[in-house]
Design a protein around this motif. Structure first.
Motif, PDB file in Angstrom:
ATOM      1  N   ASP A 212      37.944  26.136  44.830  1.00 48.27           N
ATOM      2  CA  ASP A 212      39.275  26.652  45.164  1.00 48.27           C
ATOM      3  C   ASP A 212      40.013  27.218  43.962  1.00 48.27           C
ATOM      4  O   ASP A 212      41.239  27.124  43.863  1.00 48.27           O
ATOM      5  N   GLN A 213      39.293  27.845  43.049  1.00 47.98           N
ATOM      6  CA  GLN A 213      39.917  28.513  41.920  1.00 47.98           C
ATOM      7  C   GLN A 213      39.361  29.918  41.789  1.00 47.98           C
ATOM      8  O   GLN A 213      38.160  30.135  41.971  1.00 47.98           O
ATOM      9  N   SER A 214      40.240  30.862  41.461  1.00 49.13           N
ATOM     10  CA  SER A 214      39.808  32.241  41.261  1.00 49.13           C
ATOM     11  C   SER A 214      39.256  32.387  39.848  1.00 49.13           C
ATOM     12  O   SER A 214      39.925  32.047  38.871  1.00 49.13           O
ATOM     13  N   THR A 215      38.027  32.874  39.751  1.00 53.58           N
ATOM     14  CA  THR A 215      37.353  32.995  38.464  1.00 53.58           C
ATOM     15  C   THR A 215      36.976  34.449  38.222  1.00 53.58           C
ATOM     16  O   THR A 215      36.354  35.085  39.081  1.00 53.58           O
ATOM     17  N   PRO A 216      37.347  35.031  37.061  1.00 52.26           N
ATOM     18  CA  PRO A 216      36.974  36.419  36.784  1.00 52.26           C
ATOM     19  C   PRO A 216      35.485  36.555  36.499  1.00 52.26           C
ATOM     20  O   PRO A 216      34.872  35.660  35.916  1.00 52.26           O
ATOM     21  N   LEU A 217      34.934  37.683  36.899  1.00 50.29           N
ATOM     22  CA  LEU A 217      33.524  37.983  36.676  1.00 50.29           C
ATOM     23  C   LEU A 217      33.427  39.463  36.327  1.00 50.29           C
ATOM     24  O   LEU A 217      33.990  40.311  37.026  1.00 50.29           O
ATOM     25  N   THR A 218      32.723  39.780  35.245  1.00 49.54           N
ATOM     26  CA  THR A 218      32.615  41.165  34.790  1.00 49.54           C
ATOM     27  C   THR A 218      31.162  41.573  34.648  1.00 49.54           C
ATOM     28  O   THR A 218      30.349  40.842  34.077  1.00 49.54           O
ATOM     29  N   LEU A 219      30.832  42.744  35.191  1.00 51.99           N
ATOM     30  CA  LEU A 219      29.514  43.349  35.026  1.00 51.99           C
ATOM     31  C   LEU A 219      29.667  44.577  34.127  1.00 51.99           C
ATOM     32  O   LEU A 219      30.432  45.491  34.441  1.00 51.99           O
ATOM     33  N   ASN A 220      28.956  44.588  33.007  1.00 52.20           N
ATOM     34  CA  ASN A 220      29.019  45.701  32.062  1.00 52.20           C
ATOM     35  C   ASN A 220      27.856  46.652  32.321  1.00 52.20           C
ATOM     36  O   ASN A 220      26.695  46.289  32.138  1.00 52.20           O
ATOM     37  N   VAL A 221      28.193  47.857  32.768  1.00 51.36           N
ATOM     38  CA  VAL A 221      27.188  48.874  33.063  1.00 51.36           C
ATOM     39  C   VAL A 221      27.188  49.879  31.917  1.00 51.36           C
ATOM     40  O   VAL A 221      28.221  50.458  31.597  1.00 51.36           O
TER      41      VAL A 221
END
Length: 323
Positions: A212-221
């Motif tokens: 129940d927590q919003s977690t950032p996720l980043t994909l580097n292209v």
């Protein structure tokens, strides 16, 4: 005197012409007559148009008693009658490529509005061991098809959501940072994988998400071309073995593509008309359909007949102009 001649004609559809010839037996004279007829129905099938609405990605092996199912949605919500369920019998049938093939095969057997597989050069859609695209008939109203995996261990149904997807993304010399937020109802490890239009892995990343927590996720292209991509999110629930999988469409466009466009070619082909702008993912350019009388060529395309494909076909300039 009126004489009737019953005739058996081959199966036809649409407008046809019948030629009648009357030869006078004891002379060289003949009389000819043409009859215009309109056939309705007949044995000439109208082939459906199929559009990709989801994908089977075999990202993990399954165990006996595990269940993998399709979830089909339209604008009104989920259509349970179109779901397809596959229960894994043993470890052998649970191998990733095997269950993906078996699920695609079952979809084709049970659902006339859906087809699963990969397109052959002839345009057929056939199941393969591995990744299979799920197609829906264009007239079905189906918006998307998701894959859900239920592990045999009883668990409270987890939820996995993704927010912040800002497709389309503008490429900068082939590079872009794709940042989203992931929230899960239970603690889980989430893997995000980006696939290119040829179903090759572009990049992936894994992050652990608290409940129940919003977690950032980043994909580097770092190196990509304009076109349609797919972001596959797989969440493995901590301590239970339950797995969730969701697929999201992602569009990359080149800054030099010429501006806004209406469709990514050849999507929504039947809607093309004079002034329609399309993005050609094979060269990253935007093309505009020419005015009448050339606009009809814009809709004349198939995998086996692509002479009017914008920027690619041998006669594309007859139908399109670069914007």
């Amino acid at each position: 005197m009126v004489v009737s001649h019953p005739c058996t004609v081959p199966a036809r559809s649409g407008h046809q012409i019948i030629l009648a010839v009357w030869e006078i037996g004891d002379t060289v004279n003949s009389f000819y007559n043409l009859i215009d007829v309109e056939f309705k129905g007949g044995n000439t099938p109208v082939l459906p148009t199929w559009e990709v609405k989801g994908q089977i990605n075999p990202t993990l092996d399954l165990g006996a008693e595990d269940v993998v199912r399709t979830r089909v949605f339209d604008q009104q919500g989920e259509r349970n009658e179109l779901a397809t369920l596959l229960k894994i019998a043993d470890a052998e049938s649970g191998k990733a490529n095997t269950w993906a093939f078996n699920l695609a095969t079952r979809i084709n057997q049970e659902q006339p509005l859906l087809k699963a597989g990969q397109k052959t050069p002839a345009g057929d859609i056939s199941p393969v061991p591995g990744t299979n695209q799920i197609h829906a008939q264009a007239v079905s109203g189906i918006d998307r098809v998701e894959i859900q995996i239920d592990k045999a261990i009883p668990v409270v149904s987890p939820k996995l959501e993704l927010t912040g997807l800002a497709s389309p993304y503008s490429l900068d010399s082939g590079a872009v940072n794709l940042g989203v937020n992931v929230i899960a109802s239970q603690a889980m490890d989430v893997t995000a994988t980006l696939y290119d239009p040829q179903q090759r892995v572009v990049t992936l990343t894994t992050v652990s998400i608290p409940a129940d927590q919003s977690t950032p996720l980043t994909l580097n292209v770092s190196s990509a071309n304009a076109g349609n991509y797919q972001l596959v999110i797989v969440g493995k629930v901590s301590g239970s073995g339950a797995v969730l999988q969701k697929t999201y469409p992602v569009v990359f466009e080149a800054p030099s593509s010429g501006g806004a466009y209406d469709h990514v070619f050849p999507q929504n082909l039947s809607q093309y008309k004079a002034g329609t702008r399309v993005l050609q993912s094979r060269d990253g350019r935007v093309y505009e359909c020419k005015p009448w009388p050339y606009s009809g060529y814009c809709r004349q395309w198939s995998a086996g007949s692509n002479q009017f494909e914008p920027g690619i076909g041998s006669a594309w300039t007859s139908a399109w102009m670069i914007r």
